[in-house]
Every structure is written in C-alpha cells, then in structure tokens.
Design a protein around this motif. Structure first.
Motif, short mmCIF file in Angstrom:
data_model
loop_
_atom_site.label_atom_id
_atom_site.label_comp_id
_atom_site.label_asym_id
_atom_site.label_seq_id
_atom_site.Cartn_x
_atom_site.Cartn_y
_atom_site.Cartn_z
N GLN A 289 -9.04 -19.91 4.76
CA GLN A 289 -8.59 -20.32 3.43
C GLN A 289 -7.58 -21.47 3.45
O GLN A 289 -7.07 -21.86 2.40
N ASP A 290 -7.25 -21.96 4.63
CA ASP A 290 -6.37 -23.12 4.78
C ASP A 290 -5.03 -22.91 4.07
O ASP A 290 -4.57 -23.76 3.31
N THR A 291 -4.40 -21.77 4.34
CA THR A 291 -3.08 -21.50 3.76
C THR A 291 -1.97 -21.74 4.76
O THR A 291 -0.83 -21.32 4.54
N HIS A 292 -2.29 -22.39 5.85
CA HIS A 292 -1.31 -22.77 6.88
C HIS A 292 -0.59 -21.53 7.42
O HIS A 292 -1.20 -20.71 8.07
N ALA A 293 0.70 -21.36 7.11
CA ALA A 293 1.46 -20.25 7.69
C ALA A 293 1.27 -18.94 6.94
O ALA A 293 1.80 -17.91 7.37
N GLY A 294 0.53 -18.95 5.83
CA GLY A 294 0.28 -17.70 5.10
C GLY A 294 0.76 -17.75 3.67
O GLY A 294 1.00 -18.82 3.10
N GLY A 295 0.91 -16.57 3.07
CA GLY A 295 1.29 -16.47 1.67
C GLY A 295 2.79 -16.35 1.48
O GLY A 295 3.54 -16.04 2.40
N SER A 296 3.22 -16.60 0.23
CA SER A 296 4.63 -16.45 -0.13
C SER A 296 4.70 -16.18 -1.63
O SER A 296 3.69 -16.02 -2.29
N GLY A 297 5.93 -16.17 -2.16
CA GLY A 297 6.10 -15.98 -3.60
C GLY A 297 6.43 -14.55 -3.97
O GLY A 297 6.11 -13.61 -3.25
N CYS A 298 7.06 -14.40 -5.13
CA CYS A 298 7.41 -13.06 -5.63
C CYS A 298 6.19 -12.15 -5.72
O CYS A 298 6.28 -10.94 -5.50
N GLY A 299 5.05 -12.75 -6.06
CA GLY A 299 3.86 -11.95 -6.22
C GLY A 299 3.24 -11.49 -4.93
O GLY A 299 2.36 -10.62 -4.93
N CYS A 300 3.69 -12.03 -3.80
CA CYS A 300 3.06 -11.71 -2.52
C CYS A 300 3.25 -10.24 -2.15
O CYS A 300 2.29 -9.49 -2.04
N SER A 301 4.50 -9.81 -1.96
CA SER A 301 4.71 -8.40 -1.61
C SER A 301 4.39 -7.49 -2.80
O SER A 301 4.05 -6.32 -2.61
N ALA A 302 4.47 -8.04 -4.03
CA ALA A 302 4.16 -7.24 -5.21
C ALA A 302 2.71 -6.78 -5.22
O ALA A 302 2.41 -5.60 -5.39
N VAL A 303 1.78 -7.72 -5.02
CA VAL A 303 0.36 -7.33 -5.09
C VAL A 303 -0.10 -6.62 -3.83
O VAL A 303 -0.98 -5.75 -3.88
N VAL A 304 0.48 -6.98 -2.67
CA VAL A 304 0.11 -6.27 -1.45
C VAL A 304 0.57 -4.82 -1.53
O VAL A 304 -0.16 -3.90 -1.15
N PHE A 305 1.78 -4.59 -2.06
CA PHE A 305 2.23 -3.21 -2.21
C PHE A 305 1.45 -2.49 -3.31
O PHE A 305 0.91 -1.40 -3.08
N CYS A 306 1.42 -3.07 -4.51
CA CYS A 306 0.82 -2.38 -5.65
C CYS A 306 -0.69 -2.24 -5.52
O CYS A 306 -1.29 -1.37 -6.16
N GLY A 307 -1.30 -3.07 -4.70
CA GLY A 307 -2.73 -2.95 -4.45
C GLY A 307 -3.02 -2.19 -3.17
O GLY A 307 -3.31 -0.99 -3.18
N TYR A 308 -2.86 -2.85 -2.07
CA TYR A 308 -3.25 -2.34 -0.75
C TYR A 308 -2.41 -1.13 -0.29
O TYR A 308 -2.94 -0.04 -0.04
N LEU A 309 -1.11 -1.31 -0.19
CA LEU A 309 -0.26 -0.26 0.42
C LEU A 309 -0.24 1.01 -0.41
O LEU A 309 -0.33 2.13 0.13
N TYR A 310 -0.11 0.87 -1.71
CA TYR A 310 -0.02 2.06 -2.57
C TYR A 310 -1.30 2.89 -2.48
O TYR A 310 -1.24 4.12 -2.40
N LYS A 311 -2.43 2.23 -2.49
CA LYS A 311 -3.70 2.98 -2.43
C LYS A 311 -3.83 3.74 -1.11
O LYS A 311 -4.30 4.89 -1.09
N LEU A 312 -3.41 3.13 0.01
CA LEU A 312 -3.51 3.82 1.29
C LEU A 312 -2.47 4.94 1.41
O LEU A 312 -2.71 5.94 2.10
N LEU A 313 -1.34 4.79 0.75
CA LEU A 313 -0.36 5.89 0.70
C LEU A 313 -0.92 7.05 -0.13
O LEU A 313 -0.77 8.21 0.25
N LYS A 314 -1.57 6.75 -1.23
CA LYS A 314 -2.17 7.80 -2.06
C LYS A 314 -3.26 8.56 -1.31
O LYS A 314 -3.44 9.76 -1.49
N GLU A 315 -3.98 7.84 -0.46
CA GLU A 315 -5.07 8.46 0.29
C GLU A 315 -4.61 9.08 1.60
O GLU A 315 -5.42 9.60 2.38
N ASN A 316 -3.29 9.04 1.84
CA ASN A 316 -2.67 9.58 3.06
C ASN A 316 -3.15 8.90 4.34
O ASN A 316 -3.05 9.47 5.43
N ILE A 317 -3.69 7.69 4.20
CA ILE A 317 -4.00 6.90 5.39
C ILE A 317 -2.71 6.38 6.00
O ILE A 317 -2.54 6.36 7.22
N PHE A 318 -1.77 5.99 5.13
CA PHE A 318 -0.40 5.73 5.54
C PHE A 318 0.47 6.89 5.06
O PHE A 318 0.36 7.32 3.91
#
Length: 341
Positions: free
Chosen positions: A274-303
């Motif tokens: 995706q040519d994002t060089h060093a990766g993502g940033s911004g207030c929305g970065c940890s917001a969407v990764v947590f509220c999307g990815y991490l929260y769902k895996l916590l709910k499923e007890n994968i994490f």
C-alpha cells in the motif's frame, strides 16, 4: 489517601469498568489493509458525502458514536459523557460532532495518544461512580491532517521513507460499570511528556518511541506484573521505524518484550503493497485498531490480556515553524477479556 493509585503513574481499578460496545469506521485505504474484516464500516469515498475532509472526519465521529450506542442497546440520551479528541485545530472534528450529538462533552488533545487518554478518563469516571455510560472516541483523516501539518495535497510532494500515513478513521467505545460483561479495563498508566530532541516531523516514530518505552516500563514497575502475562503489548502508531527503536530501548532497559510488542501503525497497513512507507499514524490509528481488531479478539477470548499504549507526538505547525523539537507522550490501558473469580 489515594487507595486506587499504585506506584508513581498507575491506577488500579477495584471494580474494573466494562467496555460494552465499540465501533470502527475507516476510509477506503484502511479498508484495503490486513485488518479490513474487523472494521464495522469501510467508506467508499473519504469525503463521506460531505464537501470537506474536516466535515467528513466529524461525521465519522458522530456516526461511530451512534452505532456504538445502538450496538450497546442504548439511546444517545443514556450516555452521560462524551470524551473525544482529534488532531485538528481546536478539536474541530470532535466539537462539531459533540454539537450534533448533544451530550455533555470533554474535548481532549493528546495527539495520537488520545484514544488511550479518552479510555483512561472514561474508566475513571465510571469506576468513580460519576456516570453509568461514557463514550470514548477519537478520529483522524489523512487529508485533513496533511492539509494542517504538511503540504496541500494538490502539490503531490514526495514523502520520505521515514514518514507515516495518517489513518482515516474513527473509533468509539462505550464504558459501563463492572456489572456488565467484559472486556474490562483493569489499569491505566498516565504517561509523562518525553523529549529526546527529535526535530524531523517526517520521523515521528523516532520521536514517540522513547515515550512509549517510558510508559511501558512505568506500568510494569508500578504493577509488578510481567510482560509474559500479556498476549499483546501494542503501541499506538510508532510505525515500523519507531517500533524497532522501542524494542531496542526496552532491551537496553532490561525489558525484552519484542515477542509480544506490536504496533497499530504497522498492523493497519501492508506498508509495502500500500506504499505507506513506515506505516500508519494519527488519532484514528489506535482507535480503529482497538475498536475493531483488538476488541473483537478480546470478546472472543482469543486475546486474554492486552496492554494498549497509544502514542502521541505533541507538535503543532507553529512549533515546527519555530524550530522546536517534538515532545511526545504515551498512555497505557490494560484490558482483560475475563476477570478471575
């Protein structure tokens, strides 16, 4: 006496607040990345039907809060307080969303650390008995951030390889008292402002890495816990370069956690494809990764246990123009899927 404070920087909740629902809204580029399956809404157009990027970002905040309330089986009137923040001047996106949502509102600025900051303060509000439902939300938008901090997009300026791609997205999480089901916030560690003298605004991962390391070390020193207890320790948006620096600094400090240390800015994009060089940033970065990815895996007890360490570079267009260095901060939130009986 502060019964719930342990060590120098950490609060341990006696009745850990629940996170009862989350929502994540992302732009088209984020929707093409490795975590696409975990986001609730992927926009086809990053203007989101609005006539400016700033209005689109504010709309993402508003819609994320509405959807989180609906998923939590709540009406907007049930929510006692809104904690929100973004990158724009005078918290433009958050404040205009708060205007339309009609909730009691605390506007927060911690740069890209704001998601963990908002979760921290919302958890304190809930566990302190001051509210029944609090929403924590944070947003950013690639185009609005570029316009404020760097160059007009129309110029097509070449970005150095150390630069990161501001995430277009908004995440919202609703917290409630412990009587609800988890995941639960068990600890928050408030960061200190750390400045190693980095002046390059195109290398913010290097500026923020020492702050992340300082807060991670403070959490484990205050709690006496071991990094081995966590499935994941994830920083906010250090990106590829900042993440490598953080691993090295932690090793030098006697805390080698490279096996569990990851970064939201690395996870959200395929930086090569995706040519994002060093990766993502911004207030929305940890917001969407947590509220999307991490929260769902916590709910499923994968994490089972996750330490979210959102990181923020506290620069402004004015400070950069005046040749100032980039002070940074990181806040940590410990989240557990289930609590021991």
């Amino acid at each position: 006496m502060a019964r719930k404070k342990i060590g120098k920087q950490t609060i341990e909740f006696i009745d850990p607040p629940s996170i009862i629902s989350t929502t994540s809204i992302v732009g088209p580029k984020e929707g093409q990345g490795p975590l696409s399956q975990y986001f609730d809404i992927i926009l086809e157009d990053d203007l989101y039907g609005e006539d400016s990027w700033e209005k689109a970002e504010s709309k993402m905040v508003k819609e994320a809060v509405k959807l989180a309330a609906m998923q939590g089986r709540l009406h907007l009137e049930d929510i006692d307080y809104l904690f929100a923040g973004d990158l724009l001047n005078q918290l433009m996106s958050s404040s205009f969303a708060a205007r339309d949502l009609g909730m009691p509102y605390f506007g927060l600025f911690g740069a890209c650390s704001t998601m963990a900051e908002s979760l921290s303060l919302a958890a304190i509000m809930i566990e302190g008995g001051f509210a029944d439902y609090v929403v924590a939300t944070t947003s950013s938008h690639f185009s609005s951030a570029e316009r404020q901090f760097r160059f007009p997009l129309e110029l097509g300026n070449q970005r150095p390889l150390t630069s990161q791609w501001t995430v277009t997205g908004a995440g919202a999480a609703i917290l409630a008292p412990m009587r609800n089901k988890g995941p639960y916030i068990t600890h928050v560690t408030t960061g200190k402002v750390i400045d190693y003298g980095i002046t390059d605004p195109n290398n913010m991962g290097a500026a923020m890495a020492p702050a992340a390391v300082d807060t991670i070390k403070a959490y484990f020193e205050d709690t006496g816990r071991s990094p081995d207890e966590f499935d994941l320790i994830i920083t906010g948006d250090l990106g590829k370069i900042g993440n490598e620096i953080a691993i090295d600094l932690l090793k030098q400090g006697g805390l080698p956690i490279n096996k569990t240390l990851r970064d939201c800015g690395v996870e959200i994009f395929d930086h090569v494809r995706q040519d994002t060089h060093a990766g993502g940033s911004g207030c929305g970065c940890s917001a969407v990764v947590f509220c999307g990815y991490l929260y769902k895996l916590l709910k499923e007890n994968i994490f089972r246990k996750v330490l979210l360490v959102s990181t923020g570079a506290l620069l402004s267009p004015t400070s950069i123009q005046q040749g100032e260095s980039i002070p940074s901060i990181a806040h940590a939130v410990a989240i557990e899927g289930k609590l021991k009986d």
